[in-house]
Design an enzyme around this catalytic site. Structure first.
Site, PDB file in Angstrom:
ATOM      1  N   GLN A 100       0.852  -1.196   0.000  1.00  8.91           N
ATOM      2  CA  GLN A 100       0.000   0.000   0.000  1.00  8.91           C
ATOM      3  C   GLN A 100       0.881   1.237   0.000  1.00  8.91           C
ATOM      4  OE1 GLN A 100      -3.413  -0.543   3.064  1.00  8.91           O
ATOM      5  NE2 GLN A 100      -1.833  -1.973   3.647  1.00  8.91           N
ATOM      6  N   ASN A 101       2.176   1.039   0.182  1.00  9.59           N
ATOM      7  CA  ASN A 101       3.078   2.182   0.351  1.00  9.59           C
ATOM      8  C   ASN A 101       3.397   2.824  -0.989  1.00  9.59           C
ATOM      9  OD1 ASN A 101       2.989   1.209   2.884  1.00  9.59           O
ATOM     10  ND2 ASN A 101       5.124   0.581   3.010  1.00  9.59           N
ATOM     11  N   VAL A 102       3.441   4.134  -0.978  1.00  8.29           N
ATOM     12  CA  VAL A 102       3.746   4.878  -2.202  1.00  8.29           C
ATOM     13  C   VAL A 102       5.179   5.402  -2.157  1.00  8.29           C
ATOM     14  CG1 VAL A 102       1.324   5.564  -2.475  1.00  8.29           C
ATOM     15  CG2 VAL A 102       2.882   7.094  -1.269  1.00  8.29           C
ATOM     16  N   HIS A 118      -1.483   1.506  -4.286  1.00  7.45           N
ATOM     17  CA  HIS A 118      -1.839   2.926  -4.154  1.00  7.45           C
ATOM     18  C   HIS A 118      -0.948   3.853  -4.974  1.00  7.45           C
ATOM     19  CE1 HIS A 118      -3.933   1.963  -0.037  1.00  7.45           C
ATOM     20  NE2 HIS A 118      -4.653   1.620  -1.082  1.00  7.45           N
ATOM     21  N   CYS A 130      -5.034  15.041 -20.055  1.00  3.73           N
ATOM     22  CA  CYS A 130      -4.707  15.186 -21.480  1.00  3.73           C
ATOM     23  C   CYS A 130      -4.199  13.844 -22.008  1.00  3.73           C
ATOM     24  CB  CYS A 130      -3.695  16.305 -21.707  1.00  3.73           C
ATOM     25  SG  CYS A 130      -1.971  15.855 -21.415  1.00  3.73           S
ATOM     26  N   THR A 191       0.485  -2.906   8.714  1.00  4.79           N
ATOM     27  CA  THR A 191      -0.697  -2.203   8.208  1.00  4.79           C
ATOM     28  C   THR A 191      -1.800  -2.239   9.259  1.00  4.79           C
ATOM     29  OG1 THR A 191      -2.435  -2.104   6.514  1.00  4.79           O
ATOM     30  CG2 THR A 191      -1.481  -4.281   6.937  1.00  4.79           C
ATOM     31  N   SER A 192      -2.514  -1.112   9.387  1.00  9.60           N
ATOM     32  CA  SER A 192      -3.605  -1.048  10.365  1.00  9.60           C
ATOM     33  C   SER A 192      -4.831  -1.796   9.839  1.00  9.60           C
ATOM     34  CB  SER A 192      -3.963   0.403  10.674  1.00  9.60           C
ATOM     35  OG  SER A 192      -4.442   1.042   9.509  1.00  9.60           O
ATOM     36  N   ASN A 216       2.994  -6.774  13.465  1.00  9.68           N
ATOM     37  CA  ASN A 216       2.652  -5.385  13.788  1.00  9.68           C
ATOM     38  C   ASN A 216       3.071  -5.099  15.225  1.00  9.68           C
ATOM     39  OD1 ASN A 216       1.048  -2.887  14.300  1.00  9.68           O
ATOM     40  ND2 ASN A 216       0.109  -3.420  12.341  1.00  9.68           N
TER      41      ASN A 216
HETATM   42  P1  OAD Z   1      -1.439   3.084   8.996  1.00  9.25           P
HETATM   43  O1  OAD Z   1      -0.754   4.329   9.431  1.00  9.25           O
HETATM   44  O2  OAD Z   1      -2.924   3.065   9.050  1.00  9.25           O
HETATM   45  O3  OAD Z   1      -0.935   1.861   9.888  1.00  9.25           O
HETATM   46  C1  OAD Z   1       0.418   1.620  10.145  1.00  9.25           C
HETATM   47  C2  OAD Z   1       0.511   0.370  10.992  1.00  9.25           C
HETATM   48  O4  OAD Z   1       1.886   0.089  11.214  1.00  9.25           O
HETATM   49  C3  OAD Z   1      -0.142   0.490  12.386  1.00  9.25           C
HETATM   50  O5  OAD Z   1      -1.000  -0.635  12.587  1.00  9.25           O
HETATM   51  C4  OAD Z   1       1.051   0.446  13.356  1.00  9.25           C
HETATM   52  O6  OAD Z   1       0.719  -0.211  14.565  1.00  9.25           O
HETATM   53  C5  OAD Z   1       2.061  -0.341  12.561  1.00  9.25           C
HETATM   54  N1  OAD Z   1       3.485  -0.111  12.879  1.00  9.25           N
HETATM   55  C6  OAD Z   1       4.102   1.008  13.286  1.00  9.25           C
HETATM   56  N2  OAD Z   1       5.433   0.829  13.386  1.00  9.25           N
HETATM   57  C7  OAD Z   1       5.666  -0.462  13.028  1.00  9.25           C
HETATM   58  C8  OAD Z   1       6.846  -1.258  12.909  1.00  9.25           C
HETATM   59  N3  OAD Z   1       8.069  -0.778  13.141  1.00  9.25           N
HETATM   60  N4  OAD Z   1       6.693  -2.542  12.523  1.00  9.25           N
HETATM   61  C9  OAD Z   1       5.458  -3.065  12.261  1.00  9.25           C
HETATM   62  N5  OAD Z   1       4.313  -2.360  12.351  1.00  9.25           N
HETATM   63  C10 OAD Z   1       4.415  -1.072  12.715  1.00  9.25           C
HETATM   64  O7  OAD Z   1      -0.875   2.734   7.552  1.00  9.25           O
HETATM   65  P2  OAD Z   1      -1.456   1.761   6.417  1.00  9.25           P
HETATM   66  O8  OAD Z   1      -2.153   0.576   7.004  1.00  9.25           O
HETATM   67  O9  OAD Z   1      -0.365   1.533   5.456  1.00  9.25           O
HETATM   68  O10 OAD Z   1      -2.881   5.416   1.451  1.00  9.25           O
HETATM   69  O11 OAD Z   1      -2.526   2.702   5.735  1.00  9.25           O
HETATM   70  C11 OAD Z   1      -3.166   2.284   4.579  1.00  9.25           C
HETATM   71  C12 OAD Z   1      -3.270   3.390   3.572  1.00  9.25           C
HETATM   72  O12 OAD Z   1      -3.913   4.521   4.118  1.00  9.25           O
HETATM   73  C13 OAD Z   1      -1.936   3.924   3.080  1.00  9.25           C
HETATM   74  O13 OAD Z   1      -1.462   3.203   1.984  1.00  9.25           O
HETATM   75  C14 OAD Z   1      -2.220   5.320   2.713  1.00  9.25           C
HETATM   76  C15 OAD Z   1      -3.103   5.674   3.858  1.00  9.25           C
HETATM   77  O14 OAD Z   1      -3.762   6.800   3.759  1.00  9.25           O
HETATM   78  C16 OAD Z   1      -2.258   6.136   0.468  1.00  9.25           C
HETATM   79  O15 OAD Z   1      -1.182   6.663   0.603  1.00  9.25           O
HETATM   80  C17 OAD Z   1      -2.985   6.211  -0.794  1.00  9.25           C
END
Ligand code: OAD
Length: 245
Positions: A100-102, A118, A130, A191-192, A216
């Site tokens: 999901q990471n950009v 994403h 265009c 990922t959350s 996580n």
């Molecule tokens: P979130 O910010 O929602 O979640 C990040 C997750 O990483 C949380 O569950 C944290 O507990 C966990 N975390 C933090 N540090 C960590 C570590 N060192 N090791 C393992 N886990 C850790 O991010 P995403 O789930 O990626 O969309 O969010 C999904 C999408 O929403 C993203 O791709 C983005 C966002 O808005 C776009 O950019 C289009």
């Protein structure tokens, strides 16, 4: 058998493995998550900035956020979580990496192939749509010389080639990810599991009988529905698993 050994054992015996990563894998590289306490920018949440409405209202402000993230990323380096996943993507048969990471950090660690759900912060496309600018182009200039940047083909406004909240995902990427979710072991890493349709890959994998592993630092919306939750930092846990394989 410890939970870590159980996961390693499942991975060793799996024909198809799929990993879905989120912002947590880039934390050790100094990148803030979206929903963590450090995810705010000028006291605004990503959900309010990364939207079509915000861009239509104030493209310069939205671009300032992306430009800031691009500048932060320019200083960042891939961490062991990216490196382990990149190595698996290159050399483990049957392994599919979905992100999901950009931020491009997995790619910088050498991940190939990779399914980007994403989009990419390093790619732009024409906002006006265009003909030529519809195809995204790569631009790694940091900082961008002029905000908002323009389309080199028509001179109109350019936008980041990422998926904003409320926009549909790239269908080819989503279908490839959904297909890969029908696997033996599904890893949800950093990922959350709150943002759909990406988060829907977990129940999809489960419905296909996959063994689901969550890596996580915290419990998530998905924790109740996984087979093993490895509580820890992705950069540590992935290294430990790799050492057992
Ligand atoms: P979130 O910010 O929602 O979640 C990040 C997750 O990483 C949380 O569950 C944290 O507990 C966990 N975390 C933090 N540090 C960590 C570590 N060192 N090791 C393992 N886990 C850790 O991010 P995403 O789930 O990626 O969309 O969010 C999904 C999408 O929403 C993203 O791709 C983005 C966002 O808005 C776009 O950019 C289009």
């Amino acid at each position: 058998m410890s939970a870590l050994e159980l996961v390693a054992d499942r991975l060793r015996r799996a024909g198809r493995i799929t990993a879905l990563t989120g912002a947590g894998v880039s934390v050790a590289s100094g990148m803030p998550t979206f929903r963590g306490a450090d995810g705010l920018w000028r006291r605004q949440r990503a959900e309010t900035i990364a939207t079509p409405e915000a861009f239509a209202h104030d493209p310069k402000l939205v671009w300032e956020w992306y430009d800031w993230r691009r500048q932060t990323l320019r200083e960042a380096r891939p961490n062991p979580a990216h490196e382990v996943l990149a190595a698996w993507s290159r050399s483990t048969p049957g392994f599919t990496l979905v992100t999901q990471n950009v931020d491009g950090l997995l790619e910088r660690a050498g991940a190939d192939p990779i399914i980007r759900l994403h989009g990419s912060i390093w790619h732009l496309r024409c906002y006006q749509g265009c003909d030529v600018g519809r195809t995204e182009w790569r631009d790694e200039t940091v900082p961008l010389p002029r905000l908002p940047p323009t389309c080199p083909h028509c001179g109109g406004l350019a936008r980041p080639a990422v998926t904003w909240f409320g926009e549909p995902l790239d269908l080819v990427a989503l279908e490839a990810a959904a297909g890969a979710s029908a696997c033996d072991v599904f890893l949800a890493i950093g990922t959350s599991a709150q943002v759909f349709p990406a988060a829907g890959l977990l129940p999809h994998a489960r419905a296909h009988g996959a063994f689901i592993v969550e890596i996580n630092t915290d419990a998530t919306h998905a924790t109740g529905a996984v087979d093993v939750a490895l509580r820890g930092r992705a950069e540590d846990v992935l290294k430990q698993i790799a050492a057992l394989l």
